[in-house]
Design a protein around this motif. Structure first.
Motif, PDB file in Angstrom:
ATOM      1  N   ALA A 110       0.828  -1.210   0.000  1.00 43.17           N
ATOM      2  CA  ALA A 110       0.000   0.000   0.000  1.00 43.17           C
ATOM      3  C   ALA A 110       0.858   1.254   0.000  1.00 43.17           C
ATOM      4  O   ALA A 110       0.457   2.294  -0.538  1.00 43.17           O
ATOM      5  CB  ALA A 110      -0.924   0.000   1.214  1.00 43.17           C
ATOM      6  N   VAL A 111       2.055   1.145   0.586  1.00 38.50           N
ATOM      7  CA  VAL A 111       2.995   2.276   0.624  1.00 38.50           C
ATOM      8  C   VAL A 111       3.832   2.341  -0.649  1.00 38.50           C
ATOM      9  O   VAL A 111       3.960   3.397  -1.265  1.00 38.50           O
ATOM     10  CB  VAL A 111       3.910   2.188   1.859  1.00 38.50           C
ATOM     11  CG1 VAL A 111       4.999   3.250   1.805  1.00 38.50           C
ATOM     12  CG2 VAL A 111       3.093   2.354   3.135  1.00 38.50           C
ATOM     13  N   THR A 112       4.413   1.219  -1.047  1.00 40.23           N
ATOM     14  CA  THR A 112       5.304   1.249  -2.214  1.00 40.23           C
ATOM     15  C   THR A 112       4.555   1.658  -3.478  1.00 40.23           C
ATOM     16  O   THR A 112       5.148   2.233  -4.396  1.00 40.23           O
ATOM     17  CB  THR A 112       5.996  -0.112  -2.430  1.00 40.23           C
ATOM     18  OG1 THR A 112       5.011  -1.143  -2.566  1.00 40.23           O
ATOM     19  CG2 THR A 112       6.920  -0.436  -1.260  1.00 40.23           C
ATOM     20  N   ASP A 113       3.250   1.396  -3.519  1.00 36.12           N
ATOM     21  CA  ASP A 113       2.448   1.838  -4.655  1.00 36.12           C
ATOM     22  C   ASP A 113       2.392   3.358  -4.764  1.00 36.12           C
ATOM     23  O   ASP A 113       2.128   3.897  -5.843  1.00 36.12           O
ATOM     24  CB  ASP A 113       1.016   1.307  -4.545  1.00 36.12           C
ATOM     25  CG  ASP A 113       0.906  -0.165  -4.916  1.00 36.12           C
ATOM     26  OD1 ASP A 113       1.877  -0.718  -5.471  1.00 36.12           O
ATOM     27  OD2 ASP A 113      -0.158  -0.761  -4.636  1.00 36.12           O
ATOM     28  N   LYS A 114       2.638   4.040  -3.638  1.00 35.87           N
ATOM     29  CA  LYS A 114       2.536   5.490  -3.608  1.00 35.87           C
ATOM     30  C   LYS A 114       3.888   6.204  -3.681  1.00 35.87           C
ATOM     31  O   LYS A 114       3.942   7.439  -3.756  1.00 35.87           O
ATOM     32  CB  LYS A 114       1.808   5.922  -2.317  1.00 35.87           C
ATOM     33  CG  LYS A 114       0.352   5.484  -2.243  1.00 35.87           C
ATOM     34  CD  LYS A 114      -0.286   5.909  -0.927  1.00 35.87           C
ATOM     35  CE  LYS A 114      -1.754   5.500  -0.854  1.00 35.87           C
ATOM     36  NZ  LYS A 114      -2.588   6.209  -1.867  1.00 35.87           N
ATOM     37  N   LEU A 126       7.402  -5.372   1.183  1.00 35.90           N
ATOM     38  CA  LEU A 126       7.412  -6.409   2.212  1.00 35.90           C
ATOM     39  C   LEU A 126       6.072  -6.347   2.935  1.00 35.90           C
ATOM     40  O   LEU A 126       5.736  -5.339   3.559  1.00 35.90           O
ATOM     41  CB  LEU A 126       8.561  -6.172   3.200  1.00 35.90           C
ATOM     42  CG  LEU A 126       8.848  -7.292   4.195  1.00 35.90           C
ATOM     43  CD1 LEU A 126       9.491  -8.485   3.479  1.00 35.90           C
ATOM     44  CD2 LEU A 126       9.760  -6.803   5.318  1.00 35.90           C
ATOM     45  N   ASN A 127       5.296  -7.407   2.846  1.00 35.24           N
ATOM     46  CA  ASN A 127       3.968  -7.430   3.460  1.00 35.24           C
ATOM     47  C   ASN A 127       3.967  -8.221   4.760  1.00 35.24           C
ATOM     48  O   ASN A 127       4.961  -8.866   5.121  1.00 35.24           O
ATOM     49  CB  ASN A 127       2.946  -7.988   2.474  1.00 35.24           C
ATOM     50  CG  ASN A 127       2.720  -7.034   1.305  1.00 35.24           C
ATOM     51  OD1 ASN A 127       2.543  -5.830   1.504  1.00 35.24           O
ATOM     52  ND2 ASN A 127       2.736  -7.566   0.090  1.00 35.24           N
ATOM     53  N   MET A 144      -0.071  -4.757  11.807  1.00 32.50           N
ATOM     54  CA  MET A 144      -0.496  -3.635  12.646  1.00 32.50           C
ATOM     55  C   MET A 144      -1.907  -3.270  12.216  1.00 32.50           C
ATOM     56  O   MET A 144      -2.169  -3.083  11.030  1.00 32.50           O
ATOM     57  CB  MET A 144       0.459  -2.431  12.518  1.00 32.50           C
ATOM     58  CG  MET A 144       0.807  -2.026  11.099  1.00 32.50           C
ATOM     59  SD  MET A 144       1.206  -0.276  10.900  1.00 32.50           S
ATOM     60  CE  MET A 144      -0.441   0.417  10.654  1.00 32.50           C
ATOM     61  N   TYR A 145      -2.833  -3.211  13.186  1.00 30.79           N
ATOM     62  CA  TYR A 145      -4.225  -2.938  12.816  1.00 30.79           C
ATOM     63  C   TYR A 145      -5.032  -2.609  14.075  1.00 30.79           C
ATOM     64  O   TYR A 145      -4.587  -2.823  15.208  1.00 30.79           O
ATOM     65  CB  TYR A 145      -4.839  -4.136  12.086  1.00 30.79           C
ATOM     66  CG  TYR A 145      -4.765  -5.461  12.818  1.00 30.79           C
ATOM     67  CD1 TYR A 145      -5.813  -5.901  13.627  1.00 30.79           C
ATOM     68  CD2 TYR A 145      -3.650  -6.291  12.691  1.00 30.79           C
ATOM     69  CE1 TYR A 145      -5.759  -7.123  14.287  1.00 30.79           C
ATOM     70  CE2 TYR A 145      -3.574  -7.511  13.350  1.00 30.79           C
ATOM     71  CZ  TYR A 145      -4.628  -7.917  14.148  1.00 30.79           C
ATOM     72  OH  TYR A 145      -4.568  -9.126  14.803  1.00 30.79           O
ATOM     73  N   ARG A 159      -2.743  -3.981   5.732  1.00 28.72           N
ATOM     74  CA  ARG A 159      -2.289  -2.821   4.950  1.00 28.72           C
ATOM     75  C   ARG A 159      -0.921  -2.325   5.392  1.00 28.72           C
ATOM     76  O   ARG A 159      -0.037  -2.087   4.569  1.00 28.72           O
ATOM     77  CB  ARG A 159      -3.296  -1.686   5.060  1.00 28.72           C
ATOM     78  CG  ARG A 159      -2.986  -0.521   4.129  1.00 28.72           C
ATOM     79  CD  ARG A 159      -3.918   0.652   4.367  1.00 28.72           C
ATOM     80  NE  ARG A 159      -3.620   1.354   5.615  1.00 28.72           N
ATOM     81  CZ  ARG A 159      -4.469   2.154   6.247  1.00 28.72           C
ATOM     82  NH1 ARG A 159      -5.690   2.321   5.769  1.00 28.72           N
ATOM     83  NH2 ARG A 159      -4.112   2.753   7.366  1.00 28.72           N
ATOM     84  N   GLY A 160      -0.737  -2.143   6.688  1.00 29.72           N
ATOM     85  CA  GLY A 160       0.504  -1.568   7.203  1.00 29.72           C
ATOM     86  C   GLY A 160       1.377  -2.591   7.888  1.00 29.72           C
ATOM     87  O   GLY A 160       0.949  -3.712   8.196  1.00 29.72           O
ATOM     88  N   ASN A 161       2.617  -2.203   8.147  1.00 30.25           N
ATOM     89  CA  ASN A 161       3.589  -3.075   8.807  1.00 30.25           C
ATOM     90  C   ASN A 161       4.088  -2.475  10.113  1.00 30.25           C
ATOM     91  O   ASN A 161       4.420  -1.288  10.167  1.00 30.25           O
ATOM     92  CB  ASN A 161       4.852  -3.261   7.942  1.00 30.25           C
ATOM     93  CG  ASN A 161       4.657  -4.153   6.754  1.00 30.25           C
ATOM     94  OD1 ASN A 161       3.720  -4.952   6.698  1.00 30.25           O
ATOM     95  ND2 ASN A 161       5.552  -4.029   5.781  1.00 30.25           N
ATOM     96  N   GLY A 162       4.177  -3.316  11.148  1.00 27.40           N
ATOM     97  CA  GLY A 162       5.161  -3.107  12.190  1.00 27.40           C
ATOM     98  C   GLY A 162       6.412  -3.845  11.733  1.00 27.40           C
ATOM     99  O   GLY A 162       6.385  -4.552  10.709  1.00 27.40           O
ATOM    100  N   TYR A 163       7.502  -3.712  12.461  1.00 27.34           N
ATOM    101  CA  TYR A 163       8.741  -4.401  12.062  1.00 27.34           C
ATOM    102  C   TYR A 163       9.459  -4.957  13.275  1.00 27.34           C
ATOM    103  O   TYR A 163       9.476  -4.339  14.346  1.00 27.34           O
ATOM    104  CB  TYR A 163       9.689  -3.448  11.334  1.00 27.34           C
ATOM    105  CG  TYR A 163       9.174  -2.972   9.998  1.00 27.34           C
ATOM    106  CD1 TYR A 163       9.260  -3.770   8.859  1.00 27.34           C
ATOM    107  CD2 TYR A 163       8.591  -1.717   9.874  1.00 27.34           C
ATOM    108  CE1 TYR A 163       8.776  -3.333   7.635  1.00 27.34           C
ATOM    109  CE2 TYR A 163       8.110  -1.268   8.651  1.00 27.34           C
ATOM    110  CZ  TYR A 163       8.207  -2.076   7.541  1.00 27.34           C
ATOM    111  OH  TYR A 163       7.718  -1.635   6.336  1.00 27.34           O
ATOM    112  N   VAL A 164      10.079  -6.127  13.096  1.00 29.35           N
ATOM    113  CA  VAL A 164      11.065  -6.630  14.048  1.00 29.35           C
ATOM    114  C   VAL A 164      12.393  -6.717  13.311  1.00 29.35           C
ATOM    115  O   VAL A 164      12.492  -7.366  12.261  1.00 29.35           O
ATOM    116  CB  VAL A 164      10.677  -8.004  14.628  1.00 29.35           C
ATOM    117  CG1 VAL A 164      11.845  -8.589  15.417  1.00 29.35           C
ATOM    118  CG2 VAL A 164       9.470  -7.872  15.543  1.00 29.35           C
TER     119      VAL A 164
END
Length: 257
Positions: A110-114, A126-127, A144-145, A159-164
Motif C-alpha cells: 500500500a505504501v510502495t504503490d505510492k 514487504l507485506n 499492525m491494525y 495494509r501496514g507493517n510493524g517491524y522486528v
C-alpha cells in the motif's frame, strides 16, 4: 627487577580500568533527552512516529517525515522503513528531499504503490509476515491494525507493517499504528520496543501497557502518543508497567516540542 614488576602491574591495572570505564560509558541510557546511546544501537527520536536507529554500520530512518530539515545533523540513511500510508508515516515530499536514490526503502505494498520510482533505485515491497534481509539485518514485517469496532476504519489488517529487526544481536520492535493485537502480545525476546498509544487512532495507555507486560521487552520506548486530545500520559504508562514488572526499562524520550 621488583621496581619494574610493580610498574608493569600498575600500568596494566590502569589500562584495564580504563577499558571498563569506556565500555560503561557506551552502555549508559539517557532518560528524557533526545537520544539513547547503547553499545550496539543509538536511538534518536525525530518526532511522533519518526525516528533514527544508528549502529556502527547502519543508519535506519523509520517513517521519515518533516522534510530534510527534520534530519539536519543526522547521518545519511543506509535504509528506510515505512509502516503505513498516512501522512505522519509516509511523506513523499520528505523522501524526495532526502535524496534517497541509492538507499533501500522497505514498505508494504500500500505504501510502495505510492512512492514515486524516482525516489529510490531499490524499493522493496514487504507485506505482513514476510521477511527480508538488508546487509546483516534480518527484517520481519509484523501486522499492525485496529481491534475496536469504532476504529477499524483507521488501520485495516494487512495494509501496514510493524517491524522486528535483528541487528547487532538485538531484536528491535517498531509497532507502527496498531492496537494491542495478538501478534504484538506474542512477541519473544525483544530488546527494544517502540510502542504507540494515541486515541482515537491506535490504543489507550492501559492497552499499550497490558501488551508490553505480555511480551516483556527489556526496554520500551513510548512513541507516537499525540492524539486528537493532546499527548497521552506516558508517565502513567511507565507507572503501570513498572508497578507490575520493575525490570522493564521504560525510556521517556522527547518526541514533541
Amino acid at each position: 627487577m621488583k621496581v619494574l614488576k610493580i610498574t608493569f602491574i600498575i600500568a596494566l591495572s590502569i589500562t584495564v580500568l580504563g577499558c571498563k570505564n569506556e565500555k560503561k560509558e557506551t552502555e549508559l541510557a539517557v532518560d528524557g533527552t533526545n537520544e539513547v546511546f547503547e553499545e550496539s544501537v543509538k536511538v534518536i527520536p525525530i518526532t511522533h512516529g519518526t525516528l533514527v536507529l544508528e549502529s556502527k554500520s547502519e543508519v535506519i530512518y523509520v517513517d521519515p517525515t518533516g522534510g530534510s530539515e527534520a534530519f539536519k545533523g543526522q547521518k545519511s540513511p543506509t535504509l528506510v522503513l515505512i509502516t503505513d500510508i498516512h501522512g505522519d508515516h509516509l511523506s513523499t515530499s520528505t523522501l524526495e528531499a532526502l535524496n534517497l536514490t541509492d538507499v533501500t526503502i522497505i514498505a508494504p505494498k500500500a505504501v510502495t504503490d505510492k512512492i514515486p520510482s524516482t525516489v529510490s533505485n531499490n524499493i522493496i515491497t514487504l507485506n505482513n509476515n514476510e521477511t527480508t534481509k538488508h546487509n546483516a539485518i534480518n527484517i520481519e514485517a509484523i501486522p499492525m491494525y485496529n481491534l475496536r469496532e469504532e476504529a477499524l476504519k483507521f488501520h485495516t489488517k494487512g495494509r501496514g507493517n510493524g517491524y522486528v529487526l535483528d541487528i547487532n544481536d538485538e531484536r528491535i520492535y517498531i509497532s507502527g499504528d496498531t492496537e494491542d493485537i495478538p501478534e504484538m502480545r506474542n512477541l519473544k525476546n525483544i530488546d527494544k520496543a517502540f510502542v504507540c498509544m494515541n486515541l482515537p487512532y491506535t490504543m489507550t495507555v492501559e492497552s499499550a501497557a497490558s501488551a508490553v507486560l505480555d511480551f516483556k521487552p527489556k526496554t520500551v520506548f513510548p512513541y507516537h502518543y499525540r492524539g486528537t486530545d493532546g499527548l497521552s500520559d506516558v508517565n502513567l504508562f511507565k507507572t503501570i508497567v513498572n508497578d507490575s514488572i520493575k525490570s522493564i526499562n521504560v525510556e521517556l524520550l522527547k518526541w514533541y516540542n
